[in-house]
Design an enzyme around this catalytic site. Sequence first.
Site, PDB file in Angstrom:
ATOM      1  N   ARG A  40      -7.664   2.274  -2.736  1.00 32.87           N
ATOM      2  CA  ARG A  40      -8.662   2.320  -1.315  1.00 32.87           C
ATOM      3  C   ARG A  40      -9.072   3.530  -1.299  1.00 32.87           C
ATOM      4  NH1 ARG A  40      -7.629   0.745   4.878  1.00 32.87           N
ATOM      5  NH2 ARG A  40      -9.217  -1.015   4.859  1.00 32.87           N
ATOM      6  N   GLN A  84       0.978  -1.329   0.074  1.00 36.96           N
ATOM      7  CA  GLN A  84      -0.096   0.003   0.118  1.00 36.96           C
ATOM      8  C   GLN A  84       0.916   1.228  -0.036  1.00 36.96           C
ATOM      9  OE1 GLN A  84      -2.082   1.871   3.067  1.00 36.96           O
ATOM     10  NE2 GLN A  84      -4.104   1.275   2.247  1.00 36.96           N
ATOM     11  N   TYR A 116      -5.612  11.291   3.880  1.00 38.52           N
ATOM     12  CA  TYR A 116      -4.109  11.276   3.549  1.00 38.52           C
ATOM     13  C   TYR A 116      -4.016  11.842   2.215  1.00 38.52           C
ATOM     14  CZ  TYR A 116      -3.226   8.286   7.604  1.00 38.52           C
ATOM     15  OH  TYR A 116      -3.010   7.889   8.890  1.00 38.52           O
TER      16      TYR A 116
END
Length: 357
Positions: A224, A98, A177
């Site tokens: 994601r 990730q 983020y």
Amino acid sequence: MTTLLSGYRLGALTLPNRVVMAPMTRARATADGLATASMATYYAQRATAGLIVTEGVQPSLIGQSNPATPGLHTQEQADSWRQVTDAVHANGGRIFAQLMHGGRVSHPDTTGHRPVGPSAVPATGEVFTPTGPQPAPVPRALETHEIAGHAGSYAQAARLGVAAGFDGVELHGANGYLISQFLSSNANLRTDGYGGTIAGRIRFAVEAAAATADAIGPDRTGIRLSPGGTFWGVREDDVPELYTALLAELAALDLAYVHVEATADEPTLLALRRAWPGTYIVNPTLPMGPKQTDRAAADHWLGLGADLVSFGRAFLSNPDLVERLRTGAPIAPVDESTLYGGGDAGYLTYPAHQYAA
């Protein structure tokens, strides 16, 4: 009939089951972002998952959010990951890295740099630093000409990751983020082509995904998302329209999958399922919320059309989670005091289920 333990084809990979190990920060890398032998053991212990997605890995130094997290922006970091990917593959597993650019969720004490974001709006709350939690600083708003470089950092990290043996990468577009900050209504106050309208706010996510897919192939690239999530103070005012538009752009890239968190209500997540033509992974419970994903939640979402289901905390304390789900064995609780940092205790020390004679 689709079941949690039936196989699935994901790009070039054949998954033996539909159980995904969700990405979870453990903060056990070296100070310079190297993966360790303990990390190799940790992931190898969980290789029976259909797919492992690693903890967030920073694609650049300025993209680092927390101390002691691993990177993929130097050759030394990439080389350190080879022990992890080799160990997972030796145990029959499959593993995606990730890629997580923290954006404004960072601190100069961690990186030596002032954090950057779409706008000079600080995150809500305290961020982790080498000396403990500190208030989130005001980030520097990225200049328009800088943005392509940050989008490209995901692609460069993906190249290093695949060369180090990863089967693919997942872009962290969730949880407040950097990608999530660009999607946000209140963290992104830009008036250029990367803000304002829905088309502007999704642009960074699409460009990062396109660059990564071009670098390593779309069948190795997932993303994601946390529709409507409020992590670190982000807000999205127009969730259905925003994410429908985003998925339409991402669908044109033919990505390996979209991985959504249950940060929106079920009708919204079902609408996004209908809008997405490819593999749809659902994490059925709110990250760090009061409930953990269990077999009932997984079966529920498979029945609603999810292709794969991700499990978070249950994988921390149950390295043999797939076997426990298969047999109905109890799920061991996690010791939350050992979630972040420290040594092997609470990291490598959870045993497999012991069956009574």
